[in-house]
Design a protein around this motif. Structure first.
Motif, PDB file in Angstrom:
ATOM      1  N   TYR A 922      25.582  28.486  50.180  1.00  0.00           N
ATOM      2  CA  TYR A 922      26.713  29.381  49.534  1.00  0.00           C
ATOM      3  C   TYR A 922      26.963  30.691  49.624  1.00  0.00           C
ATOM      4  O   TYR A 922      28.153  31.416  49.943  1.00  0.00           O
ATOM      5  CB  TYR A 922      26.502  28.732  47.969  1.00  0.00           C
ATOM      6  N   THR A 923      25.777  31.389  49.809  1.00  0.00           N
ATOM      7  CA  THR A 923      25.790  32.825  49.924  1.00  0.00           C
ATOM      8  C   THR A 923      26.246  33.317  51.155  1.00  0.00           C
ATOM      9  O   THR A 923      26.980  34.192  51.397  1.00  0.00           O
ATOM     10  CB  THR A 923      24.342  33.460  49.530  1.00  0.00           C
ATOM     11  N   LEU A 924      25.655  32.291  52.275  1.00  0.00           N
ATOM     12  CA  LEU A 924      26.174  32.594  53.649  1.00  0.00           C
ATOM     13  C   LEU A 924      27.660  32.415  53.627  1.00  0.00           C
ATOM     14  O   LEU A 924      28.270  33.536  54.482  1.00  0.00           O
ATOM     15  CB  LEU A 924      25.631  31.707  54.451  1.00  0.00           C
ATOM     16  N   GLU A 925      28.332  31.753  53.095  1.00  0.00           N
ATOM     17  CA  GLU A 925      29.890  31.643  53.216  1.00  0.00           C
ATOM     18  C   GLU A 925      30.572  32.766  52.649  1.00  0.00           C
ATOM     19  O   GLU A 925      31.378  33.186  53.097  1.00  0.00           O
ATOM     20  CB  GLU A 925      30.229  30.106  52.567  1.00  0.00           C
ATOM     21  N   PHE A 926      29.810  33.159  51.473  1.00  0.00           N
ATOM     22  CA  PHE A 926      30.683  34.075  50.749  1.00  0.00           C
ATOM     23  C   PHE A 926      30.457  35.656  51.502  1.00  0.00           C
ATOM     24  O   PHE A 926      31.431  36.251  51.513  1.00  0.00           O
ATOM     25  CB  PHE A 926      30.091  34.414  49.292  1.00  0.00           C
ATOM     26  N   GLU A 927      29.466  35.634  51.973  1.00  0.00           N
ATOM     27  CA  GLU A 927      28.787  37.206  52.576  1.00  0.00           C
ATOM     28  C   GLU A 927      29.721  37.141  54.010  1.00  0.00           C
ATOM     29  O   GLU A 927      30.089  38.217  54.371  1.00  0.00           O
ATOM     30  CB  GLU A 927      27.573  37.271  52.740  1.00  0.00           C
ATOM     31  N   THR A 928      29.779  36.059  54.626  1.00  0.00           N
ATOM     32  CA  THR A 928      30.718  36.204  56.104  1.00  0.00           C
ATOM     33  C   THR A 928      31.817  36.303  55.759  1.00  0.00           C
ATOM     34  O   THR A 928      32.548  36.775  56.603  1.00  0.00           O
ATOM     35  CB  THR A 928      30.190  34.821  56.943  1.00  0.00           C
ATOM     36  N   HIS A 929      32.636  35.825  54.616  1.00  0.00           N
ATOM     37  CA  HIS A 929      33.890  35.870  54.441  1.00  0.00           C
ATOM     38  C   HIS A 929      34.274  37.506  54.018  1.00  0.00           C
ATOM     39  O   HIS A 929      35.380  37.803  54.556  1.00  0.00           O
ATOM     40  CB  HIS A 929      34.229  34.991  53.271  1.00  0.00           C
ATOM     41  N   THR A 930      33.187  38.023  53.414  1.00  0.00           N
ATOM     42  CA  THR A 930      33.332  39.566  53.266  1.00  0.00           C
ATOM     43  C   THR A 930      33.381  40.235  54.226  1.00  0.00           C
ATOM     44  O   THR A 930      34.091  41.296  54.507  1.00  0.00           O
ATOM     45  CB  THR A 930      32.532  39.797  51.951  1.00  0.00           C
ATOM     46  N   VAL A 931      32.128  40.157  55.329  1.00  0.00           N
ATOM     47  CA  VAL A 931      32.137  40.904  56.277  1.00  0.00           C
ATOM     48  C   VAL A 931      33.226  40.880  57.394  1.00  0.00           C
ATOM     49  O   VAL A 931      33.762  41.636  57.844  1.00  0.00           O
ATOM     50  CB  VAL A 931      30.697  40.519  56.964  1.00  0.00           C
ATOM     51  N   GLY A 932      33.731  39.456  57.546  1.00  0.00           N
ATOM     52  CA  GLY A 932      34.889  39.173  58.386  1.00  0.00           C
ATOM     53  C   GLY A 932      36.116  39.895  58.041  1.00  0.00           C
ATOM     54  O   GLY A 932      36.791  40.542  58.723  1.00  0.00           O
ATOM     55  N   SER A 933      36.365  39.814  56.753  1.00  0.00           N
ATOM     56  CA  SER A 933      37.546  40.825  56.253  1.00  0.00           C
ATOM     57  C   SER A 933      37.486  42.162  56.499  1.00  0.00           C
ATOM     58  O   SER A 933      38.524  42.719  56.985  1.00  0.00           O
ATOM     59  CB  SER A 933      37.590  40.305  54.638  1.00  0.00           C
ATOM     60  N   SER A 934      36.195  42.702  56.072  1.00  0.00           N
ATOM     61  CA  SER A 934      36.115  44.010  56.432  1.00  0.00           C
ATOM     62  C   SER A 934      36.068  44.620  57.859  1.00  0.00           C
ATOM     63  O   SER A 934      36.734  45.408  58.186  1.00  0.00           O
ATOM     64  CB  SER A 934      34.780  44.569  55.729  1.00  0.00           C
TER      65      SER A 934
END
Length: 993
Positions: A922-934
């Motif tokens: 869950y944390t991996l999906e959330f953080e990679t989404h945020t990093v990818g957008s930035s």
């Protein structure tokens, strides 16, 4: 010696003699009894053997006879066995001294030198003599028993005499001592003597009885061994029908155990219910008449198994008369396998004589049998090929390696099939489809080959005709394609000039009347282009060259664009044009936007054309939602009008080619009759269906549903980037290669209005000469030109030395068939514009290929970018994104934004590392989404792509793969931040300064 003593001695001698006579008579009686018993046993044994082996002897079943002979010789009291027919001995076994002598039958056992009892019986069936069975039973045991009896009897006599002498002596002493009268002494002497004699007689009787019982046991064991060794089920019943013997084969055949059936009535167990009454009556009749039509006959019947099913049997019943009455012995064989084998043989024989040619060869490949179809196809009679190799049919068209491979496959796989050319007897070569199978025995050795084949001459002729027809059809389609390309070019080229000039005139100062004329002329030109496009689209579908494109597009924007394009037509007729889109519709979808717009414009245009008052409405709804990105999205489009409607009789024909409701020369409405036919085919290509609901005088509703996909964020971002309008820099140097003078004038005018520098040449030779004499930023190259066409000129330019070979070349063409763009790119062109050209599209294309010219011409080409190293710094830091960020903000603030982005991302990268360790998806999906957008917003392209990939893997429950890719993301992040920091340190320049 006193008279009393003499008398005692006389009595003692007389008694001894009588006792000796009695003993020797008893011994003789025992010997004769054993001989009679042995003879009876031998006769019953040979009779039983004859019944058991009768069928095998009659059918010459040598294997069964030999096996049975071996089983008999294994018995301890069988000395030799000889089975012969009328001509020769079929089975025998024993020592040579027995086999080489002529054995007398029914000989006496009392002959001291005789070691066997020999007996023979003839095998007669229905009055026919088939042979005889000779058996010798060993008499050693009987002789030994007789000798033992005589020995013991002699010993008993001796003991008796000794005891009598002693007893007489004691008695004499006793009489003398007691002075007993002579009569009393005589009585006392004879009474015990008689008692002793009685005792001796009883002893001898018991001994004889034991010997007889021993012989009976041996006979029973002997018979039991015979029953056990038999290959058939043997059941014996008494005259009441009760089972008295039942062997192991019977247990296996019928399922009943010995203890379950012996003593019970046979009919209740293995005879079918419908035959039990006849069975019982048959026994009763035989007992009365001694005659039966079923006895001593081989019959095929059905019996009943313990499990309830019936089984076919072959039975032979032999009556045997005994002291206790008649008994019946049945020899039964389960013939299920034999009947199945016979059925298989009949089927095989019928199959062998089928219409398919067949031949059978031995393991060496020599033909041993052929069928009629073989003789019909090859022309060879059986005797002409028997014993010969199949290569007698060889055509000589196949090399030796071909046949070696065939036999190798046969040996390794047991079968081979394929097409082969063979030769008939008359020398004619013909094609056949051949199947060969190997016949393998239980030891996995090949014993035979079975080949069957079909003459496929007619099939080959048909295939050749089809090939020629296909070749002709392909040639026809190719000619049609060339014709369409030529027609497209010839029609679109002048139309390009006409519409271009009208655009230029429309931008010049004109009166109201002149503007009206120009608008009318442009509408007519666009109508003509629509008709041309319909004809070309239909023809491309007709030759299966219509291919849908899949790209991301803005669905609401497409719907609004359709309304905007046709609103002026609705306004001319004072109609209300409404666009209604469901709020559930996603904004971005994947599909072919041009074809969807073509369908909608065709349907809305028709609705406006056939509606005089009221409204035209486009209603778009979502029919289903996707559960995943792999499932299609069903979108329903409905065009409703309040027009004239369509009669029910005409609705079925409306989607046919070149069909219109009004086919008269005085028809009110224009058109080719292809629009709806094209719409139907396009909808079908999108896995949809178009329907019509109409009522004459009230209006019509055209509805279709198509499959679309939901666009991913990456494709959406790319589409938005392409949506930014680009304009080429002023004074961009352009070489226009175009042979049509009106087109030269229009294109040059359009480009010069945008402050671009344009040189014009008329063919490929002039274009090559121009680029060698002057430096250009881009070339617009027409495809069809005299002397040298555009593709040839492009290939020559690409081979020129220096930077000129890398100049961007854009195709200008009216060729719109499938595969054209691919051909242009293969010739070395970078992009392509379709005629008639549009100003915005032309300027955007020039801008796209010239904006990076100043940096390095070697990086202009899209193809060159694709060939660049995937691990180059450009993949980590996208300069275009950074320049756009400068344009959107300020050159001075961008480095600060990059610093803030890297600081935040480093914290998130640390959380990603922790999530990897803990496997926290869950944390991996959330953080990679945020990093990818930035990362996408700050130009870290490779980091963005990898982050999105990990996010999608997490969402699709591919957790292990997500964790694996996430570990790679950590290294990519470090390099991305390092390169972006170095780029920020170089500073940025505001593009407006």
């Amino acid at each position: 010696m006193s008279f009393r003593l003499k008398t005692l001695q006389g009595l003692l001698i007389t008694k001894s003699i009588l006792f000796m006579i009695l003993i020797f008579c008893g011994a003789g009686f025992v010997s004769e009894f054993n001989q009679a018993h042995l003879k009876q046993r031998a006769e019953s044994t040979v009779l039983l053997f004859s019944e058991t082996l009768k069928e095998s002897l009659i059918t010459h079943d040598l294997k069964t006879l030999a096996s049975f002979t071996e089983d008999l010789l294994a018995l301890p009291d069988i000395s030799y066995v000889r089975i012969s027919n009328n001509d020769f001995i079929v089975a025998e076994g024993a020592d040579n001294e027995y086999l080489n002598r002529t054995a007398p039958t029914n000989s006496s056992l009392l002959h001291g030198s005789k070691e066997t009892f020999d007996i023979s019986i003839g095998v007669i069936e229905q009055g026919v003599y088939y042979g005889k069975i000779e058996i010798a039973l060993s008499v050693n045991q009987v002789q030994q028993a007789n000798a033992l009896v005589k020995k013991w009897l002699f010993l008993i006599v001796c003991i008796e005499i000794i005891f009598s002498v002693i007893f007489s002596y004691l008695l004499h002493r006793y009489i003398n001592r007691k002075n007993v009268h002579k009569e009393d002494l005589t009585d006392q002497h004879f009474v015990p003597t008689q008692a002793s004699a009685d005792i001796e007689t009883v002893s001898n009787d018991e001994h004889n009885k034991n010997k007889s019982h021993l012989g009976t046991k041996q006979s029973q064991a002997h018979n039991h061994a015979i029953l056990s060794a038999s290959l058939d089920a043997i059941i014996t019943i008494d005259q009441a029908g009760d089972v008295i013997d039942y062997n192991q084969v019977a247990e296996q055949t019928f399922g009943w155990r010995y203890d379950e059936i012996v003593g019970n009535n046979l009919a209740e167990f293995i005879i079918n219910k419908d035959r039990r009454h006849a069975h019982n009556n048959g026994i009763k009749k035989f007992l009365l008449t001694k005659d039966s039509p079923v006895l001593k006959q081989r019959l095929q019947l059905t019996a009943q198994h313990k499990l309830g099913h019936s089984l076919p049997i072959e039975i032979n019943i032999a009556p045997i008369e005994t002291e206790q009455g008649m008994i019946f012995t049945a020899f039964i064989r389960d013939i299920t396998s034999r009947l199945e084998a016979e059925t298989e043989l009949r089927l095989a024989a019928q199959t062998f004589e089928s219409s398919e040619a067949m031949f059978i060869s031995d393991a060496q490949g020599k033909i041993i049998r052929t069928n009629q179809a073989f003789r019909t196809i090859t022309g060879y009679e059986h005797h002409e090929v028997e014993g010969k190799s199949p290569n007698i049919l060889s055509s000589g068209r196949h090399p030796a390696e071909y046949y070696n491979s065939m036999w190798s496959t046969l040996v390794s796989q047991g079968k081979w099939s394929g097409e082969v050319y063979n030769k008939r007897k008359n020398g004619e070569i013909y094609p056949e489809y051949l199947n060969i199978s190997a016949v393998i025995d239980k030891d996995q050795n090949i014993t035979h080959y079975i080949a069957h084949f079909m003459d496929i001459s007619e099939q080959k002729n048909t295939e050749e005709k089809l090939r020629l027809a296909r070749s002709q059809a392909e040639a026809s389609n190719e000619s049609k394609s060339h014709f369409l390309a030529s027609m497209s070019h010839e029609i679109r080229t002048p139309m390009n000039a006409v519409l271009g000039i009208l655009d230029l005139l429309e931008e010049s100062p004109l009166s109201t009347n002149q503007l009206t004329l120009i608008s009318t002329a442009r509408d007519s030109g666009e109508l003509l282009m629509t008709i041309i496009n319909d004809i070309l689209d239909f023809t491309k579908m007709d030759i299966d060259e219509q291919v849908l494109q899949s790209s991301t597009f803005d669905l609401p924007h497409l719907l609004n664009n359709c309304g905007s394009l046709l609103k002026h037509l609705a306004d001319k007729k004072s109609l209300s044009l409404n666009i209604i889109a469901s709020e559930q519709l996603p904004r971005f979808v994947k599909g072919d936007p041009d074809r969807i717009q073509q369908i909608l414009i065709n349907l809305i245009n028709n609705a406006i054309k056939f509606t005089e008052q009221g409204s035209v409405t486009l209603n778009v709804q979502l029919d289903s939602k996707q559960n995943s990105t792999n499932e299609p999205l069903l979108v329903s489009f409905q065009v409703i009008d309040t027009g004239i409607g369509i009669h029910e009789n005409n609705q079925a024909l409306l989607f046919e080619e070149f069909t219109m409701v009004d086919q008269t020369h005085s028809r009110k409405y224009e058109g080719t009759g292809l629009g709806l036919a094209i719409c139907k085919r396009l909808v079908a290509l999108m896995n949809g269906e178009i329907k019509l609901h109409s009522e004459l005088g009230k209006g019509s509703s055209f509805e279709f549903t198509i499959e679309l996909g939901i666009a991913d964020e990456n494709s959406i971002q790319q589409m938005l980037n392409k949506g930014n309008i680009q304009y080429p820099a002023e004074n961009t140097r352009i070489l226009l290669a175009e042979d049509n003078i009106p087109n030269q004038m229009v294109i040059k005018r359009i480009l010069e209005l945008s402050k671009l520098c344009v040189d014009v040449v008329a063919n490929g030779h002039e274009a090559i000469e121009a680029v060698q004499n002057k430096q250009y930023d881009i070339i617009l190259m027409d495809i069809s030109m005299p002397e040298m066409d555009g593709m040839t000129a492009t290939k020559v330019i690409r081979e020129l030395p220096g930077a000129v070979s890398k100049i961007p070349i854009i195709a200008l063409t009216a060729h719109t068939l499938s595969g054209d763009k691919e051909r242009f790119l293969a010739a070395g062109m970078d992009d392509y514009l379709s005629k008639p050209i549009k100003r915005a599209a032309t300027l955007g294309c020039i801008a796209h290929w010239t904006n990076s010219t100043a940096a390095d011409n070697s990086e202009k080409s899209e193809m060159s970018e694709l060939k660049s190293d995937n691990d180059s710094d450009q993949n980590y830091v996208d300069e275009k994104v950074l320049l756009q960020l400068v344009a959107d903000t300020d050159a001075e603030i961008v480095p600060e934004l990059i610093t803030l982005y890297i600081e935040d991302s480093l914290e998130r990268i640390e959380r990603i590392n922790t999530a990897i360790t803990k496997e926290d998806i869950y944390t991996l999906e959330f953080e990679t989404h945020t990093v990818g957008s930035s990362a996408a917003a700050h130009g870290n392209a490779k980091l963005y792509e990898l982050a999105r990939k990990v996010e999608v893997l997490c969402r699709d429950n591919q957790h292990q793969q997500a964790l694996k890719e996430a570990k790679q993301l950590l290294d990519v992040a470090d390099k991305s931040f390092d390169l972006l920091t170095k780029r920020a340190q170089q500073g940025f320049i505001d593009s407006t300064s």
